[in-house]
Write a protein that holds these residues in place. Structure first.
Motif, PDB file in Angstrom:
ATOM      1  N   PRO A 140      -1.614  -2.360  -7.986  1.00  0.00           N
ATOM      2  CA  PRO A 140      -2.938  -2.562  -7.364  1.00  0.00           C
ATOM      3  C   PRO A 140      -3.267  -4.025  -7.108  1.00  0.00           C
ATOM      4  O   PRO A 140      -3.996  -4.331  -6.161  1.00  0.00           O
ATOM      5  CB  PRO A 140      -3.906  -1.926  -8.366  1.00  0.00           C
ATOM      6  N   GLY A 326     -11.065  -4.512  -8.181  1.00  0.00           N
ATOM      7  CA  GLY A 326     -11.121  -3.076  -7.935  1.00  0.00           C
ATOM      8  C   GLY A 326     -12.005  -2.722  -6.766  1.00  0.00           C
ATOM      9  O   GLY A 326     -11.684  -1.833  -5.963  1.00  0.00           O
ATOM     10  N   GLU A 327     -13.148  -3.416  -6.634  1.00  0.00           N
ATOM     11  CA  GLU A 327     -14.048  -3.153  -5.519  1.00  0.00           C
ATOM     12  C   GLU A 327     -13.412  -3.548  -4.192  1.00  0.00           C
ATOM     13  O   GLU A 327     -13.600  -2.876  -3.173  1.00  0.00           O
ATOM     14  CB  GLU A 327     -15.361  -3.907  -5.729  1.00  0.00           C
ATOM     15  N   HIS A 330     -10.787  -0.736  -3.316  1.00  0.00           N
ATOM     16  CA  HIS A 330     -11.399   0.507  -2.857  1.00  0.00           C
ATOM     17  C   HIS A 330     -12.098   0.319  -1.507  1.00  0.00           C
ATOM     18  O   HIS A 330     -12.120   1.244  -0.686  1.00  0.00           O
ATOM     19  CB  HIS A 330     -12.380   1.032  -3.908  1.00  0.00           C
ATOM     20  N   CYS A 333      -9.334   0.606   1.120  1.00  0.00           N
ATOM     21  CA  CYS A 333      -8.785   1.951   1.305  1.00  0.00           C
ATOM     22  C   CYS A 333      -9.816   2.959   1.778  1.00  0.00           C
ATOM     23  O   CYS A 333      -9.519   3.806   2.622  1.00  0.00           O
ATOM     24  CB  CYS A 333      -8.152   2.425  -0.005  1.00  0.00           C
ATOM     25  N   GLU A 334     -11.029   2.895   1.242  1.00  0.00           N
ATOM     26  CA  GLU A 334     -12.051   3.887   1.577  1.00  0.00           C
ATOM     27  C   GLU A 334     -12.797   3.544   2.863  1.00  0.00           C
ATOM     28  O   GLU A 334     -13.035   4.400   3.712  1.00  0.00           O
ATOM     29  CB  GLU A 334     -13.048   4.013   0.420  1.00  0.00           C
ATOM     30  N   VAL A 414      -4.389   2.597 -11.788  1.00  0.00           N
ATOM     31  CA  VAL A 414      -5.409   2.588 -10.740  1.00  0.00           C
ATOM     32  C   VAL A 414      -4.822   3.016  -9.396  1.00  0.00           C
ATOM     33  O   VAL A 414      -5.518   3.595  -8.551  1.00  0.00           O
ATOM     34  CB  VAL A 414      -6.040   1.178 -10.627  1.00  0.00           C
ATOM     35  N   SER A 417      -5.429   6.460  -7.843  1.00  0.00           N
ATOM     36  CA  SER A 417      -6.703   6.784  -7.187  1.00  0.00           C
ATOM     37  C   SER A 417      -6.706   6.342  -5.735  1.00  0.00           C
ATOM     38  O   SER A 417      -7.647   6.647  -4.990  1.00  0.00           O
ATOM     39  CB  SER A 417      -7.864   6.102  -7.933  1.00  0.00           C
ATOM     40  N   ILE A 418      -5.665   5.640  -5.312  1.00  0.00           N
ATOM     41  CA  ILE A 418      -5.556   5.124  -3.945  1.00  0.00           C
ATOM     42  C   ILE A 418      -4.418   5.812  -3.196  1.00  0.00           C
ATOM     43  O   ILE A 418      -4.583   6.320  -2.090  1.00  0.00           O
ATOM     44  CB  ILE A 418      -5.322   3.599  -3.959  1.00  0.00           C
ATOM     45  N   ARG A 451      -3.797   3.982   3.073  1.00  0.00           N
ATOM     46  CA  ARG A 451      -3.499   4.608   1.784  1.00  0.00           C
ATOM     47  C   ARG A 451      -2.171   4.113   1.208  1.00  0.00           C
ATOM     48  O   ARG A 451      -1.715   4.600   0.176  1.00  0.00           O
ATOM     49  CB  ARG A 451      -3.447   6.129   1.940  1.00  0.00           C
TER      50      ARG A 451
END
Length: 470
Positions: A140, A326-327, A330, A333-334, A414, A417-418, A451
């Motif tokens: 990550p 982490g933010e 995400h 990816c999101e 982590v 989750s991705i 992703r």
């Protein structure tokens, strides 16, 4: 290394210019007249070897023997001896380990058909270390850092104003021609980025892939990592072996950006390193320091980290902001964007185990939508993420996320989750998506890249690929 690039350097220890004392005539071949693959550099205090095109500006026991082998025109033994000087801790355990490491180095040098995966298995031990390097696209920290590279696109010709390399006669550089590295310099239009503590060159590869017009200078204290980077990952970059905690050999205002991934928290002399970076970077430079360990949280192999507040104090001279890693990951990816509009609150940062520091001009602070489209602008390098085991079922490819060892699975949890644990894709559809003539805004391709199912890789990164399966 190019003679013109050597002409900009000075000795990190005495500050005097460098000239080529000896250049092996055994290099041969057209196109080598303006570069040095094996040679010896001279300053007022020392002699430094150039091995495989990599200058080694360090004082380490055993390097003199490398210099002697180069002047004796024994390039192969010079390379092997250099690998022995920089041998890993694993090779120090017993005589058996030393002999095994030496034989592995010989195979690495002799077998030109090796891929990156085989190479790291040979010289990066224990195996968990080799797995970590090969599976960078499952880590990550690297995934989040890759998205930051789009910020280098903010550098343009208006940013260029760094010293230009002075012309030098082919074959040698006289000390009198070495540039006055603290004096006034002439500007040119070359944009330069320093990849500080570059490791085996994954970030340098992405920089060169995203911005082929930029000059990437990859530096690290370990010769073996640089050898792997130059041979497999980023051969077009300039590579230099030096200690980041010693004075820098580059001229003032030479670089327009610094990228330092997963390394700053291991440096003891942080203020000294920043001081030298301030000297060699332009006033409008971009500062990118992804994956900083937080001293307020637990980290595996933590190094000597600082708290978020202390990191910001180190960069108080600069418009710098800290973000939760982490933010950032995400968000990429999101939302498929890098949101730098506001820095995370200090209370939130204190709870984050890993941080990202970004510094530079006001134009950085906002929303950047270059991800993931920038990463498939050139689709020739896109491959299925090596973390997947690929099995063909008719026209379908079944992908299964397969961790190489429990340590990496725990450290990179982590990622699950991705990156999907299981995924199926139509092989023919995938081949069509990777055609250059396809729509650059293709939603399906964006999904696969955002992703990290598809990732950019050098052609010699691994052996058999999914395309070969029928």
């Amino acid at each position: 290394m190019e003679l013109s690039s050597l002409g900009t350097l000075h000795c990190p220890f005495c500050g005097s210019g460098l000239d080529v004392l000896f250049r092996s005539s055994g290099e041969g071949g057209e196109g080598d007249a303006d570069s040095v693959r094996y040679g010896v550099l001279r300053c007022a205090c020392s002699r430094y070897p150039v091995v495989g095109g990599i200058p080694i500006l360090r004082h380490i026991d055993g390097l003199q023997s490398v210099v002697d082998l180069i002047t004796g025109r024994d390039e192969r033994r010079a390379l092997l001896q250099c690998m022995n000087v920089f041998r890993i801790k694993w090779a120090h355990r017993t005589r058996w380990h030393q002999a095994r490491y030496y034989l592995n180095c010989r195979r690495l040098v002799a077998d030109r058909d090796l891929c990156f995966r085989d190479a790291v298995d040979l010289v990066r031990r224990p195996r968990v270390f080799a797995d970590y390097l090969f599976h960078r696209y499952a880590n990550p920290s690297f995934l989040a850092a890759a998205g930051l590279l789009q910020l280098l696109g903010s550098l343009d010709q208006d940013s260029a104003g760094a010293p230009t390399e002075r012309s030098a006669p082919k074959g040698t550089l006289e000390r009198s021609q070495a540039p006055n590295w603290r004096g006034k310099v002439t500007s040119d239009s070359v944009i330069r980025v320093i990849d500080l503590a570059c490791g085996t060159g994954h970030s340098s590869f992405l920089m060169r892939r995203l911005y082929p017009e930029m000059s990437v200078v990859a530096v690290d204290s370990d010769f073996i990592s640089l050898y792997l980077a130059k041979r497999f990952m980023a051969p077009e970059a300039t590579h230099l072996c030096l200690d980041a905690e010693c004075p820098s050999p580059f001229p003032d205002r030479y670089f327009h950006a610094v990228f330092c991934l997963d390394a700053f928290h291991y440096l003891h002399s942080k203020r000294a390193v920043i001081g030298e970076l301030r000297r060699i970077l332009t006033s409008s430079a971009v500062w990118l320091f992804p994956h900083l360990h937080n001293a307020l949280q637990d980290n595996i192999v933590a190094g000597v980290p600082l708290s978020p507040e202390k990191y910001l104090e180190c960069f108080a001279f600069l418009e710098a902001r800290l973000f939760d890693e982490g933010e950032i990951l995400h968000g990429l990816c999101e939302k498929r964007m890098l949101d730098l509009g506001t820095s995370s609150a200090l209370s939130r940062l204190n709870e984050s185990p890993t941080l990202t520091l970004i510094g530079g001009q006001p134009k950085l602070w906002g929303i950047h939508k270059g991800f993931p489209s920038a990463f498939y602008r050139d689709r020739t390098s896109l491959e299925i993420n090596p973390i997947y085991r690929v099995k063909r079922s008719g026209d379908k490819l079944d992908l299964s996320l397969k961790w190489p060892n429990p340590v990496m699975k725990r450290e990179c949890s982590v990622t699950e989750s991705i990156v999907p644990r299981e995924y199926q894709v139509d092989r023919n559809e995938l081949l069509q998506l990777l055609e250059e003539k396809r729509d650059p805004n293709d939603e399906r391709l964006s999904e696969l890249v955002s992703r990290f199912i598809l990732v950019p890789l050098p052609s010699n990164y691994m052996g058999e690929r999914w395309r070969a399966q029928g």
